[in-house]
Design an enzyme around this catalytic site. Structure first.
Site, PDB file in Angstrom:
ATOM      1  N   LYS A 203     -71.798 -41.995 -11.204  1.00  0.00           N
ATOM      2  CA  LYS A 203     -71.416 -40.620 -11.505  1.00  0.00           C
ATOM      3  C   LYS A 203     -71.005 -39.943 -10.205  1.00  0.00           C
ATOM      4  CE  LYS A 203     -72.980 -36.314 -13.624  1.00  0.00           C
ATOM      5  NZ  LYS A 203     -74.095 -35.615 -14.293  1.00  0.00           N
ATOM      6  N   ARG A 213     -69.626 -27.355 -17.349  1.00  0.00           N
ATOM      7  CA  ARG A 213     -70.643 -26.432 -16.827  1.00  0.00           C
ATOM      8  C   ARG A 213     -70.502 -25.062 -17.451  1.00  0.00           C
ATOM      9  NH1 ARG A 213     -70.042 -28.775 -10.628  1.00  0.00           N
ATOM     10  NH2 ARG A 213     -71.182 -30.728 -11.039  1.00  0.00           N
ATOM     11  N   GLU A 243     -74.863 -49.212  -7.071  1.00  0.00           N
ATOM     12  CA  GLU A 243     -75.586 -48.335  -7.994  1.00  0.00           C
ATOM     13  C   GLU A 243     -75.783 -49.014  -9.353  1.00  0.00           C
ATOM     14  OE1 GLU A 243     -77.084 -45.569  -7.669  1.00  0.00           O
ATOM     15  OE2 GLU A 243     -76.227 -44.395  -6.044  1.00  0.00           O
ATOM     16  N   LYS A 258     -68.425 -42.120 -14.588  1.00  0.00           N
ATOM     17  CA  LYS A 258     -68.062 -40.732 -14.869  1.00  0.00           C
ATOM     18  C   LYS A 258     -67.545 -40.085 -13.600  1.00  0.00           C
ATOM     19  CE  LYS A 258     -69.975 -36.404 -16.656  1.00  0.00           C
ATOM     20  NZ  LYS A 258     -71.210 -35.715 -17.110  1.00  0.00           N
ATOM     21  N   SER A 284     -64.841 -33.145 -19.321  1.00  0.00           N
ATOM     22  CA  SER A 284     -64.284 -31.882 -19.800  1.00  0.00           C
ATOM     23  C   SER A 284     -62.980 -31.517 -19.119  1.00  0.00           C
ATOM     24  CB  SER A 284     -65.315 -30.773 -19.594  1.00  0.00           C
ATOM     25  OG  SER A 284     -65.687 -30.666 -18.221  1.00  0.00           O
ATOM     26  N   TYR A 323     -64.390 -35.774 -26.003  1.00  0.00           N
ATOM     27  CA  TYR A 323     -64.292 -34.611 -26.876  1.00  0.00           C
ATOM     28  C   TYR A 323     -63.142 -34.763 -27.860  1.00  0.00           C
ATOM     29  CZ  TYR A 323     -67.304 -32.988 -23.161  1.00  0.00           C
ATOM     30  OH  TYR A 323     -68.335 -32.888 -22.255  1.00  0.00           O
TER      31      TYR A 323
END
Length: 335
Positions: A203, A213, A243, A258, A284, A323
């Site tokens: 991320k 946010r 990671e 992400k 988003s 979305y």
């Protein structure tokens, strides 16, 4: 060992592009509704529906208004919802203690949704930023630095709270070191052996998160602060593999990259290196850009939506949080 293609004119690649049937026969990657996870923003209360101005077509919904959305997802073949809470400002504290409330917004929603739609997968965010008065994903020390180990202890309790409510997948998005192992051990100790972990393993500290946010109400709390001391540097690629390796070693069932489209190279590297279930989040900002361009007539909405989602599959993603999920699934159902 692969052989080089025969030279032209013995080899004419356009032969396989001549007709729709042959293009379909040789298509390497396909997008279906089963590849999609639909993120939703959840409000407390009843009969509440608030449009997110920076995300056209996206709304914050109370549970009663979310139930028909969940029903449509089931009908469309979308396998899972990802729940993101919009917490009332009065419940936000420096330590984010509302995240541990067994009667809080997320546990109540999980229990209600699983009771109504038991076959619909539910994924919950494990992070403190919706609950903290400062908008960070963890606890702060006196200097304002996000402390790691104390935060992990709280995240473990948050994950246990969600698992007890019946969630299928907990998804730690906080990027604290060691949290996957701590959560996995706690889940096992409490008998939640079937609860899956989708780790936000790579991320990045991205500028593409702004509309999200706004949607969850953490932008104002965060102010001018950033998350660069725990989220990854966008200039790093090799680090993502470290990671992911750590999270898999600690018990993650699935991993996530992400943001999405600006980081498709990371998706490809992760899939090639580990060959594990790999997901990407079309965040988003990506959604808002495509929507805005389409609304201005600069791009063909449906075509770019489906093309962008197919790009994730081509890069190696097994699934995409988007979305666009419902819109895309409706179109795919008609094809």
């Amino acid at each position: 060992m692969s052989l080089p293609p025969a030279p032209y004119p013995l080899s004419r690649p356009r032969r396989l592009r001549r007709d729709a049937f042959s293009r379909n026969l040789v298509r390497e990657h396909h997008l279906t509704a089963h590849d999609l996870i639909y993120p939703v923003f959840l409000l407390d209360g009843a009969n509440r529906c608030e449009p997110v101005a920076s995300m056209p077509g996206v709304e914050r919904l109370s549970l009663d208004r979310l139930l028909p959305v969940a029903e449509e997802c089931v009908a469309l073949g979308i396998p899972a919802l990802a729940l993101f809470p919009v917490i009332e400002p009065a419940l936000k504290t420096p330590d984010g203690r509302e995240a541990l409330n067994p009667d809080g917004l997320v546990p109540r929603a999980v229990a209600a949704l699983k009771g109504r739609f038991p076959a619909l997968g539910l994924l919950t965010d494990v992070a403190l930023d919706p609950y903290t008065s400062h908008g960070q994903d963890g606890l702060l020390d006196d200097s304002g630095y996000i402390v790691n180990d104390a935060t992990v202890q709280v995240l473990v309790q948050q994950a246990l709270c969600q698992a007890a409510a019946g969630v299928d997948i907990v998804a730690p998005s906080d990027m604290m070191d060691g949290r996957i192992g701590a959560i996995r051990q706690a889940l096992e100790a409490q008998g939640h052996v079937h609860t899956r972990i989708m780790a936000y393993s790579a991320k990045y500290a991205s500028a593409f998160y702004g509309p999200f946010r706004d949607a969850v109400g953490s932008a104002a709390n965060l102010g001018r602060a950033d998350k660069k001391v725990y989220q990854m540097d966008p200039g790093n690629s090799d680090e993502s593999l470290r990671e992911v390796a750590l999270d898999l070693a600690e018990g993650a069932d699935m991993v996530m990259v992400k943001p999405g489209m600006p980081y498709l190279d990371i998706v490809r590297r992760v899939k090639d290196e580990f060959r594990v279930p790999t997901f990407a989040y079309q965040v988003s900002g990506e959604y808002a850009m495509l929507k805005a361009a389409a609304q201005n007539g600069w791009l063909a909405h449906d075509a770019v939506m489906l093309e962008s989602l197919l790009a994730f599959k081509r890069a190696g993603a097994d699934g995409v949080l988007s979305y666009f999920a419902r819109e895309a699934a409706r179109l795919l159902q008609r094809q």
